[in-house]
Structures are given as C-alpha cells and as structure tokens.
Write an enzyme that holds these catalytic residues in place. Structure first.
Site, mmCIF file in Angstrom:
data_model
loop_
_atom_site.group_PDB
_atom_site.id
_atom_site.type_symbol
_atom_site.label_atom_id
_atom_site.label_comp_id
_atom_site.label_asym_id
_atom_site.label_seq_id
_atom_site.Cartn_x
_atom_site.Cartn_y
_atom_site.Cartn_z
ATOM 1 N N LYS A 1 57.458 63.314 160.633
ATOM 2 C CA LYS A 1 58.015 63.712 161.967
ATOM 3 C C LYS A 1 58.329 65.098 162.030
ATOM 4 O O LYS A 1 59.511 65.778 161.660
ATOM 5 C CB LYS A 1 59.081 62.973 162.199
ATOM 6 C CG LYS A 1 59.680 62.999 163.939
ATOM 7 C CD LYS A 1 58.399 62.320 164.659
ATOM 8 C CE LYS A 1 58.851 62.460 166.197
ATOM 9 N NZ LYS A 1 57.766 61.571 166.987
ATOM 10 N N SER B 1 54.347 59.575 170.134
ATOM 11 C CA SER B 1 55.951 59.359 170.121
ATOM 12 C C SER B 1 56.162 58.492 171.066
ATOM 13 O O SER B 1 55.905 57.406 171.421
ATOM 14 C CB SER B 1 56.438 60.422 169.972
ATOM 15 O OG SER B 1 57.867 60.467 169.377
#
Length: 597
Positions: A187, A384
């Site tokens: 991430k 996401s």
C-alpha cells in the site's frame, strides 16, 4: 444585510431581481432556438471529432446559461456515445479524428480503440489527423484506417514512463512530518509523504504496470501497422523525434498533409464546401439527442463514480473532484424508481478515497442489487475504494490496462511539532482522558496512541478483505494473497480472480441487458446518472441566490481554466483529504499512475 440592501434599493430589490431573471430567461430561450436551428444535420457529412486532453469520464454540469459549455472538451462518455451512434447513422460518410495532445489513461485508449474497431466494422472509414503527435496520440491513431500527420510538424515517439514523487525530505525542512499506518507493505500511497525514494514493493508493482502498458503499445503498433516489434522499438530507442516524412518512409503513417488540404479533399470527393461538410462532435451529439435516453423503451442506467470517493461534498472537495455518498444514493433511487430501467451499470473511474464512504456506497449498491441487476465497468482506474464499490457488480468488467486492486488501507497523521518549534509558537493543552490529545497534528503519537492508530487501520483492512471474499466468492486467505495493497492491471486482475471479464462499457451494458432478460433484438437506451440538468432546468428550478452562486462559480472556473489544476500535482488528492479535518484519516486510496508521454 439583506434588509439593508433592500432599503438601499438597487439590484437587491425583488423587482429588479425578477427583471434580471426574466431577461436571462429570454436570452436563454433565444439561444436555445438558435441552437436548435443549428443542429440540423446535412444529408451526408464527415463527422469530425476532436480528441485531446485527459478525457474526463463525465462532462461538467451545463450550468444556468446556454453558452460556454461548447468550450469544454468532450468527455469520455460523450465520445463513446458519438462513435456508437455514428455506426448506424447513414448520414455519416466517414469519421475524422483530430488527435492532439491526448492525455487519457492507457485503459481509456484501449476502450477507444475498441470503439474505433466497431465503427470500422460497420463500414465507416476512420481517419486520424495528428498534430505534433506523441506516444498516446499515435497509440490511438494506429486503430484507424489511415493516419495523416500535419505537414511541418514532428512526431515524438520516445516511449513510456512512470513518475513517482517524494516530498518527505522537503517537508521535514519546513518542520512537517507524517506518521503512517500502512496496511500492508504494497500500500504505497503513503510513501510520497514518508520516504525519499520508492520501496522495492512500489517499484515492483509500478514496473509490472509499465510492462503491461509497453507490451500493449508494441503489440498494437505491430499488429495495426504491420511493423515488427523490434523495428518499432528501434524507432523509439534511436530516433525518438522524427519528421512526418521520415515516419512515412518507415510506414508508421500513411500521409503528410495540411488540415486545409485534407478538408479540400473531402470537399472534392463529396462535392460540397468543407464548411457544409464537416460536422463537429459536439454538434452531432446535440443533433442526435444529447446524452438523454432516446425513446420510451427499456433502459440501462449508467451510474458514474468518478474521482475521489468522499462521505459528503463539503470539506474542501470542489465540484468535479469526487463522488459522495448522497449523490450515489440519489442516483440509485432514480434508477430503482424508473420502471423503464431494467438494470444498472456501475461505471467507475476512481482511485478510491474515504474507506468508510466506500463501504457505505457498497452497502447501498448491494441493497439496490436485490431489486435490479448491477454490472460493474471499470474505466481507467478502479482501485482501493474504487475496487470496493465494484464488488456490488454481478459481473465486473475492466480493460486490460485498467488499474485496479490495491486492496488495502492506510492512515496518515501529520506532525507539525517541529514547525511550531521553528516558528516559536507555544502550545499548552489541558486534557481529561489519556488519549484526548492523541489525534492532534501538533505533536507525534506516543507508543500507546500509535498502537491504537495501527489497530484501527488493521481493523478496516480486515473488513475490506471480508467484503472482497464475500463479493468474489473467495476465502479471506485467498484474498489476502492478492491484496496487501497490490495494484493490478485489468489483465492480471482477471488472472487472480479480482474481475470477471475483459471489456469496456459496451460489453458491460450487454451483460446487464442479458441479466435483466431484455430481448436480444432490443437496444436499450442509456440513462446516465447522476442526471445532469440542462441550463433551462437549472434556470427554472433555481432561486436567485442559486443562480448568482452558479454564475460566480462559472466565472471562477473560466478564469482558472488555463492554470494547472492542483489535483494534478503529486500527492494532492491525499493532501486534500488531510485538510478536511484535523483528525487522522483512514483511506482506501491508490495514487499509482502509468504516464504514457
């Protein structure tokens, strides 16, 4: 204040305001009649469509006035509609694509290439006219029947690149730093603020995206122009910048001509003056019904989720910056209440955003799916939180180069304590409760506070994993193996089970039609939501204060239109979220972008 203004008279008086509204209405109606008269199309014409800029998914709101919208570039959904209508329009002799400075994502270029292929298959000849083209322009142009480059210009074919920016060190010099809970190591959105170079994981996934885009570029040029991949790679690596004449000799293009020469050629062939022969894309769209659904038959609702996903439209998010929960809820209610709407296509072009907002949208979409089938169609980016909302789809479609996945969350908290020290600002705080001051941006977390910060991020991540496992019929362990913030191209996402099928908006509409049980021979109209008001609806449905506000906003947008948007700057999207509140943010957001230049 209003009472004082009324006492003073002037244009704050009710009578004066009524007169202003009446004049504006008359001017608007006059403009509408002129517009309607100008929308009469010739019996035979060349459809001239400009392709330039970023190709935003949706057009801007028309606003309260019937002028000014023509300045805006055609949106992506408008372009797809124009090319689709031209396939069956017998008045369209051929199509001229004027490609100049295209900045669209690789996935949008792929979808446009598919639309051009369908247009050619219908029997329409498609010509690309390029002005000082770069790689993106050329990559789209190769899908056409012929490529013409403007005489006296040049071509810049120097390959692809991915840009990553890091601002941690310069911010530290100002006394600003960030604490981050990154769940998990892939991430990489936080790295802009916490590192001075890319992590190995960030480089791994960015290189994978770049490899896919590069492979598609070589394949499309080689296949469409019948040039060996090695030969074209040599052009990129050895020439990079070349004249149109050189490109012609290498069989990269078909002709070198001026725009005037091309127009005269059309005029001779169709025996009409060029001014009467060429019909612009926006003019054609208006003359064929605009973006409103045509006819009274079955419909497919196309609900757009574009830009940042936010909980509401306030807090620093300006018009066009993102999609909020209330907007999605209203659009879903419209689609459900409309008995002509048989299914919903969720069109996503979003990097994600507020994790809770994305979760709320998914809940709303799942409720709607119980009433009407939903198919998700990913545009250039659905990562996401953008991927989370796609989970509502009975089927998920993406282009091979769509950027998706990035199943993960992160939290960022700014620490301005060094800035206060540098400026001599003193802060004294009185608290009741151990963690009452933990979230302040004016000091760093202590160990206990940071553990809670990380735990919260982990909890949101586990919830995200559970949602994906349920939506994709996978185990949490299977999801975690492809999650952890990893970013996938659409092609790779199909291989790991995150999407169902490769395809664009048209393919998603066909699947929605099938799921809804609409007959094969029926072509349902598309109802784009959230609905955009026409200037007349805006004018008649607004009070005076709304009109003044809208006019002011329009003037500001026009004044700033030539400036580089702040949203294009590295990390601007994340920074805007951080400015919405002084509390730490938990985001399901992905900033990865492969730039073809």
């Amino acid at each position: 204040m209003a009472d004082k203004n009324r006492k003073k008279g002037g244009c704050f008086r009710a009578g004066c305001l009524t007169a202003v509204v009446a004049v504006l209405l008359l001017v608007g109606l006059g403009g509408w009649f002129v517009h309607q008269r100008s929308n009469r199309l010739p019996a035979r014409f060349v459809l001239s469509v400009p392709l330039t800029g970023e190709l935003d998914e949706r057009p801007p709101d028309a606003g309260p006035f019937p002028f000014g919208k023509g300045r805006h570039l055609l949106s992506f959904e408008e372009l797809l509609t124009i090319l689709d209508r031209a396939k069956t329009d017998r008045r369209v002799d051929s199509v001229l694509l004027r490609i100049d400075g295209l900045g669209a994502s690789p996935a949008k270029i792929q979808e446009l290439r598919s639309s051009i292929a369908a247009l050619r298959k219908s029997g329409k000849k498609v010509t690309a006219f390029l002005v000082t083209p770069e790689d993106k322009d050329y990559q789209l142009a190769v899908a056409c029947d012929s490529i013409i480059v403007q005489k006296g210009s040049w071509m810049t074919l120097d390959g692809l690149k991915a840009e990553l920016f890091f601002v941690a060190d310069p911010l530290k010099k100002l006394g600003v730093s960030f604490q981050a809970a990154q769940w998990k190591k892939y991430k990489s959105a936080v790295e802009t603020f916490t590192r001075n170079s890319a992590s190995p994981e960030n480089l791994e996934e960015t290189n994978a995206l770049l490899d896919d885009a590069w492979s598609d570029y070589l394949d499309s040029v080689s296949r469409q122009r019948r040039i060996g991949k090695d030969a074209f790679r040599k052009v990129v690596d050895s020439l990079a910048v070349l004249t149109p004449e050189k490109a012609l000799g290498l069989h990269l293009i078909d002709r070198v001509a001026t725009e005037r020469e091309l127009e005269q050629e059309y005029a001779r062939r169709l025996n009409k003056p060029a001014a009467e022969l060429l019909v612009g894309g926006r003019e054609y769209l208006g003359a064929t019904g605009g973006m409103r659904p045509q006819g009274g038959g079955d419909r497919i609702a196309v609900i757009n989720i574009t830009g940042m996903i936010v909980s509401d439209g306030a807090g620093g998010m300006s018009e066009g910056d993102g999609t909020d929960v209330a907007t999605v809820k209203e659009a879903l209610q419209t689609a459900i209440d409309d008995l002509k709407v048989k299914a919903i296509v969720l069109r996503i072009d979003s990097p994600g955003g507020d994790a809770l907002a994305a979760s709320t949208m998914l809940e709303l979409l799942n409720e709607a799916k119980a009433k009407k089938p939903i198919v998700a169609s990913m545009s250039g980016l659905a990562a996401s939180g953008g991927y989370m909302v796609a989970l509502a789809g009975d089927k998920i479609f993406a282009e091979p180069l769509t950027i998706t996945g990035s199943i993960g969350v992160f939290s960022l908290k700014p620490d301005l304590s060094s800035l206060l020290e540098k400026t001599g600002i003193r802060r004294e705080v009185l608290i009741r409760g151990r963690f009452a001051d933990a979230e302040t941006p004016f000091r760093a977390f202590d160990d206990a506070s940071f553990r809670k910060f990380v735990e919260l991020t982990g909890t949101v991540y586990e919830d995200f994993i559970a949602k994906v496992a349920k939506g994709r019929h996978m185990t949490p362990a299977q999801v975690d193996a492809v999650a952890g913030g990893r970013v996938w191209s659409g092609k790779r996402a199909l291989e790991v089970g995150l999407i169902d099928q490769i395809g664009g908006l048209g393919d998603a509409v066909q699947e929605a039609k099938k799921l809804a049980g609409v007959k094969k021979e029926v072509k349902p109209a598309l109802l784009y939501l959230p609905a955009q008001k026409t200037w007349l609806e805006y004018l008649l449905g607004s009070d005076t204060s709304d009109m003044v506000s809208a006019l002011t906003a329009a003037m500001v947008r026009e004044s700033l239109g030539q400036l580089q948007p702040l949203s294009r700057l590295p990390g601007a999207g994340i920074a805007r979220f951080l400015l919405r509140t002084d509390a730490p943010q938990v985001l399901a957001l992905d900033p990865v972008e492969v730039v073809i230049k």
